[in-house]
Design an enzyme around this catalytic site. Structure first.
Site, mmCIF file in Angstrom:
data_model
loop_
_atom_site.group_PDB
_atom_site.id
_atom_site.type_symbol
_atom_site.label_atom_id
_atom_site.label_comp_id
_atom_site.label_asym_id
_atom_site.label_seq_id
_atom_site.Cartn_x
_atom_site.Cartn_y
_atom_site.Cartn_z
ATOM 1 N N GLY A 16 0.839 -1.190 0.000
ATOM 2 C CA GLY A 16 0.000 0.000 0.000
ATOM 3 C C GLY A 16 0.875 1.241 0.000
ATOM 4 N N GLN A 27 3.403 9.996 0.650
ATOM 5 C CA GLN A 27 4.699 9.313 0.783
ATOM 6 C C GLN A 27 5.630 9.644 -0.396
ATOM 7 O OE1 GLN A 27 2.571 5.429 1.836
ATOM 8 N NE2 GLN A 27 4.497 5.220 2.951
ATOM 9 N N CYS A 41 5.810 -0.074 7.096
ATOM 10 C CA CYS A 41 5.490 1.075 6.249
ATOM 11 C C CYS A 41 6.708 1.414 5.406
ATOM 12 C CB CYS A 41 5.119 2.262 7.141
ATOM 13 S SG CYS A 41 4.717 3.752 6.230
ATOM 14 N N LEU A 42 6.494 1.718 4.138
ATOM 15 C CA LEU A 42 7.618 2.053 3.263
ATOM 16 C C LEU A 42 8.309 3.354 3.700
ATOM 17 C CD1 LEU A 42 6.103 1.095 -0.211
ATOM 18 C CD2 LEU A 42 7.781 -0.179 1.139
ATOM 19 N N HIS A 102 -4.471 2.095 7.635
ATOM 20 C CA HIS A 102 -3.071 2.544 7.694
ATOM 21 C C HIS A 102 -2.832 3.650 6.650
ATOM 22 C CE1 HIS A 102 1.449 1.605 7.819
ATOM 23 N NE2 HIS A 102 1.318 2.354 6.738
ATOM 24 N N GLU A 103 -3.289 3.405 5.424
ATOM 25 C CA GLU A 103 -3.057 4.387 4.349
ATOM 26 C C GLU A 103 -3.863 5.662 4.568
ATOM 27 O OE1 GLU A 103 -0.588 3.850 2.567
ATOM 28 O OE2 GLU A 103 -0.392 1.713 2.999
ATOM 29 N N HIS A 154 -2.165 8.054 6.749
ATOM 30 C CA HIS A 154 -1.153 8.877 6.073
ATOM 31 C C HIS A 154 -1.763 10.171 5.555
ATOM 32 C CE1 HIS A 154 2.514 6.514 5.988
ATOM 33 N NE2 HIS A 154 1.894 5.434 5.547
HETATM 34 NI NI NI Z 1 2.615 3.446 5.488
#
Ligand code: NI
Length: 181
Positions: A46, A51, A94-95, A136-137, A140
């Site tokens: 995701g 990001q 998380c990236l 989660h997304e 962000h």
């Molecule tokens: Ni994330």
């Protein structure tokens, strides 16, 4: 399509709130395409536009297992309409926080509404990994990263780990560039 750099903590842009898109047009689809390619290359399941430093309410996701064909999902202006009282805990990563994982508790099911890749309005219930990932997304988009739910000590340890990892990767990149010259 292009792979773009992914921002990592403690980049202050990750704390900013994203804004809705007016409509899903070719510009937004181009952003979605770049996000998907960047997510696949990372690899991750995701990614939110913030990001990549783009403060728009756009998310991409692919929850297919390795032995399944790709199943990309695209979300613009996602909203949570209802959340189950039941919660579930999942070990998240998380990236933007590479190499850090921790258990986070969230609603087990959420009813969501969003615009898809073609601008169609979709309403559906998400559960399991889908519920974890969309929450989660969507965090962000509000400037929240999963480590914000951890204790202060765990959070600062995570940020230090990421900073160290980024510095190491930059050093490795520089020395491989020198070797190539
Ligand atoms: Ni994330």
């Amino acid at each position: 399509m292009a792979i773009r750099p992914i921002l990592t903590v403690p980049n202050p842009i990750l704390k900013e709130k994203s804004l809705p898109v007016e409509r899903v047009d070719d510009d937004i689809r181009a952003l979605m395409d770049d996000m998907l390619e960047t997510m696949y290359a990372a690899p991750g399941i995701g990614l939110a536009a913030v990001q990549l430093g783009v403060l728009r309410n756009v998310i991409v996701m692919d929850l297919a297992r390795e032995d399944e064909p790709p199943a990309p999902r695209f979300f613009a202006n996602p909203e949570i309409l209802e959340s189950s009282a039941e919660v579930a805990s999942f070990e998240e990563g998380c990236l933007s926080v590479p190499d850090v994982w921790d258990d986070i508790e969230r609603a087990a099911r959420v009813k969501i509404r969003y615009l898809d890749y073609h601008g169609n309005l979709i309403e559906e219930w998400a559960d399991g990994l889908y519920a974890v990932c969309i929450q989660h997304e969507m965090d962000h988009l509000e400037g929240v990263v999963f480590i914000d739910y951890l204790t202060r000590i765990k959070r600062s340890r995570a940020v230090e780990k990421v900073k160290k990892g980024v510095a190491e990767r930059n050093r490795a990149k520089k020395s491989s560039r020198v070797a190539a010259e």
